[in-house]
Design an enzyme around this catalytic site. Sequence first.
Site, PDB file in Angstrom:
ATOM      1  N   SER A  12     -39.407  -0.458  12.293  1.00 37.00           N
ATOM      2  CA  SER A  12     -40.465  -1.259  11.695  1.00 37.00           C
ATOM      3  C   SER A  12     -40.711  -2.532  12.497  1.00 37.00           C
ATOM      4  O   SER A  12     -39.938  -2.901  13.379  1.00 37.00           O
ATOM      5  CB  SER A  12     -40.103  -1.602  10.246  1.00 37.00           C
ATOM      6  OG  SER A  12     -41.176  -2.261   9.613  1.00 37.00           O
ATOM      7  N   LYS A  17     -36.637  -4.672  18.225  1.00 29.71           N
ATOM      8  CA  LYS A  17     -36.569  -3.652  19.278  1.00 29.71           C
ATOM      9  C   LYS A  17     -36.631  -4.275  20.673  1.00 29.71           C
ATOM     10  O   LYS A  17     -35.811  -3.974  21.541  1.00 29.71           O
ATOM     11  CB  LYS A  17     -37.707  -2.640  19.098  1.00 29.71           C
ATOM     12  CG  LYS A  17     -37.646  -1.886  17.772  1.00 29.71           C
ATOM     13  CD  LYS A  17     -38.841  -1.000  17.555  1.00 29.71           C
ATOM     14  CE  LYS A  17     -40.123  -1.761  17.356  1.00 29.71           C
ATOM     15  NZ  LYS A  17     -40.116  -2.616  16.155  1.00 29.71           N
ATOM     16  N   SER A  18     -37.644  -5.117  20.902  1.00 32.39           N
ATOM     17  CA  SER A  18     -37.794  -5.742  22.218  1.00 32.39           C
ATOM     18  C   SER A  18     -36.621  -6.665  22.528  1.00 32.39           C
ATOM     19  O   SER A  18     -36.129  -6.724  23.668  1.00 32.39           O
ATOM     20  CB  SER A  18     -39.114  -6.527  22.284  1.00 32.39           C
ATOM     21  OG  SER A  18     -40.217  -5.674  22.046  1.00 32.39           O
ATOM     22  N   ASP A  89     -40.272   0.838  25.002  1.00 35.13           N
ATOM     23  CA  ASP A  89     -40.199  -0.040  23.835  1.00 35.13           C
ATOM     24  C   ASP A  89     -41.507   0.109  23.074  1.00 35.13           C
ATOM     25  O   ASP A  89     -42.571  -0.281  23.552  1.00 35.13           O
ATOM     26  CB  ASP A  89     -39.998  -1.491  24.295  1.00 35.13           C
ATOM     27  CG  ASP A  89     -39.898  -2.447  23.118  1.00 35.13           C
ATOM     28  OD1 ASP A  89     -39.259  -2.082  22.123  1.00 35.13           O
ATOM     29  OD2 ASP A  89     -40.467  -3.550  23.208  1.00 35.13           O
ATOM     30  N   LYS A 145     -29.460  -7.278  13.092  1.00 31.20           N
ATOM     31  CA  LYS A 145     -29.383  -8.525  12.323  1.00 31.20           C
ATOM     32  C   LYS A 145     -28.167  -8.529  11.395  1.00 31.20           C
ATOM     33  O   LYS A 145     -28.210  -9.087  10.281  1.00 31.20           O
ATOM     34  CB  LYS A 145     -30.676  -8.771  11.543  1.00 31.20           C
ATOM     35  CG  LYS A 145     -31.921  -8.802  12.434  1.00 31.20           C
ATOM     36  CD  LYS A 145     -33.174  -9.169  11.677  1.00 31.20           C
ATOM     37  CE  LYS A 145     -34.391  -9.133  12.590  1.00 31.20           C
ATOM     38  NZ  LYS A 145     -35.640  -9.503  11.894  1.00 31.20           N
ATOM     39  N   ASP A 147     -25.652 -10.231  11.824  1.00 31.22           N
ATOM     40  CA  ASP A 147     -25.205 -11.626  11.696  1.00 31.22           C
ATOM     41  C   ASP A 147     -25.818 -12.286  10.460  1.00 31.22           C
ATOM     42  O   ASP A 147     -25.231 -13.204   9.870  1.00 31.22           O
ATOM     43  CB  ASP A 147     -25.567 -12.430  12.947  1.00 31.22           C
ATOM     44  CG  ASP A 147     -27.044 -12.319  13.319  1.00 31.22           C
ATOM     45  OD1 ASP A 147     -27.561 -11.174  13.338  1.00 31.22           O
ATOM     46  OD2 ASP A 147     -27.678 -13.356  13.594  1.00 31.22           O
ATOM     47  N   SER A 449     -87.343  14.005   3.614  1.00 30.61           N
ATOM     48  CA  SER A 449     -87.953  13.858   4.947  1.00 30.61           C
ATOM     49  C   SER A 449     -89.029  14.897   5.204  1.00 30.61           C
ATOM     50  O   SER A 449     -89.850  14.747   6.114  1.00 30.61           O
ATOM     51  CB  SER A 449     -86.881  13.963   6.033  1.00 30.61           C
ATOM     52  OG  SER A 449     -86.270  15.247   6.009  1.00 30.61           O
ATOM     53  N   SER A 519     -77.339  18.322   6.490  1.00 35.58           N
ATOM     54  CA  SER A 519     -76.269  18.373   7.513  1.00 35.58           C
ATOM     55  C   SER A 519     -76.069  17.004   8.157  1.00 35.58           C
ATOM     56  O   SER A 519     -76.402  16.812   9.315  1.00 35.58           O
ATOM     57  CB  SER A 519     -76.567  19.446   8.564  1.00 35.58           C
ATOM     58  OG  SER A 519     -77.886  19.394   9.045  1.00 35.58           O
TER      59      SER A 519
END
Length: 608
Positions: A12, A17-18, A89, A145, A147, A449, A519
């Site tokens: 997500s 990621k980077s 990435d 994450k 930490d 038309s 159509s």
Amino acid sequence: MRDLLKFITCGSVDDGKSTLIGHMLYDAKLLFADQEKALELDSKVGSRGGEIDYSLLLDGLMAEREQGITIDVAYRYFTTDNRSFIVADTPGHEEYTRNMAVGASFADFAVILVDATKGVISQTKRHARICSLMGINHLVLAVNKMDLVGFDQKRFEEIKQDFMSMTYGLNIDSVQVIPVSATEGDNITKKSENTPWYDGQALLPYLETVDVSEDKDQDSFVLPVQRVSRPNHTFRGFQGQIESGTVAVGDEVISLPSNEKAKVKSILVADHEQTEAVVGQPVTIQLDREMDVSRGNVLTTSDSIQVADMFTASILWMDDTELVAGRNYFVKVGTKTLPGTVMSIKHKIDINTGKQVPADRVFKNELVECDISLSENMVFDKFENNQALGGFILVDRVSNMTSACGVVEHSLRRSTNVVWQETDINREIRSQQKGQKPLTLWFTGLSGSGKSTLANEVEKKLVAMGNHTMLLDGDNVRHGLNKNLGFKEEDRVENIRRIAEVAKLMNDGGLIALTSFISPYEADRNNAREIIGDEFIEVFVSTPLEECENRDVKGLYKKARAGEIPNFTGISSPYEQPTNPEIEIDTSQYSIEEATDIVVKKIMEYLD
């Protein structure tokens, strides 16, 4: 040459990621000195208060740096003492799922990140399912994450269990779950002291040793032909990349879809002649006899590759416009591209539960199983057997944008069990008997038309001239043939498809068919043109909406404006004007007699 691992990072948005890949490259000292210096300088004006922002190594676009997210796929090439790597990435935002799928299509392995403070969420599950769809059978779940949750083992185990239960039933061979901190570097290149309870490897050492080799049999030679090389009258070679197996001079190969056989006379790799070539090599192959082989054909030694014009597929829908059954696309499998139609939507796949959900339309980023019909036979295989012949894309025929990517599950038995029966009395004989050229005059335009009135007058004039005709009117066919169809988009698509097939049969009978239908969608009219062929003549009755609404012969515009009629073309549903019709007429500019004369005069150009 060191073993090469191609992998992606996904998950997500803002899962890190980077940052993870950037920190890995930095700690493993896999950066050039100028890259390291530039990173340190850029970080001083970044979002981390002067501390190194490792994501800047991957996020190179200005919009990515401004928003702090990945938008496009960033590829990095690096080598350690044990292995070479190519990493993609990929973006985590749902809006850019298409880009994630592109990255997954090239990879053998995936690192899926999860934010330890959020756990496994819908986008995590979507990416895992896309990885499985793309044939990635080996994963790392990096619980990032850690930490921020105090390296809590209990939280790690909860996320691990949640993810493992989600992947049950997916085609995944191995999953390694690693607790990491992409920002602080825990368990990225070496084991962290903060996770003494984790007894596995750090991420980089694991990537250096993981085995992603395939166990399935790849002995059969498969070469999708990309190009026929004919530099002079003495040389005719078939060029392409070997997708599986090996081939040697003297081997007997089969050309599909014709099933003709020949022996390999010579093999060229680049400009060097060789007696043998292996998987992954681009080659030019000469055969010992002339055969009808062109781009899109397949040379093989396998007897299990399928040739059919209908198959069931799993796809990831990537278009902003929703998918409905009956829509027509270009289908590209291997080196072959053919017109094809999504015949039916079997079901969607619920991202969170994996359960099959009934559906009549599909929206962007949804996974779905559907049946696809092709305009002619195509060579393909199950994706699990051969990715080159089992993967495909759907291309929008109007915009040329890629609408979906998918994999072949299996062919449909009816594609080989139902065979076209040739008859002795054919279209040519029937048209000669009637002394005319069969045509389909496809009148299209807004309600009011003048389509039906004009088509009726044109038919009367053609009959008076001695022609044999049949008029199919939009309202009339809904009393019988299309009685079961409503006015939703999917119903309109099927309505037009059925009429096109009927008009084609009438052309086969030697008749001039006239059709009068709103159509409204260009894709549907293009599909009708594809079904009918060269006999299709589009007559655009271009009377403006204001004039059509002023006429309002049936009182439909008034009801639509009052909200009594939903999905009414021109008011609450779009009308896509023809871009290049064979005939165009505005009935507000002419009397009905004048308009009829103009249209018939132009029709005669196609009848001569």
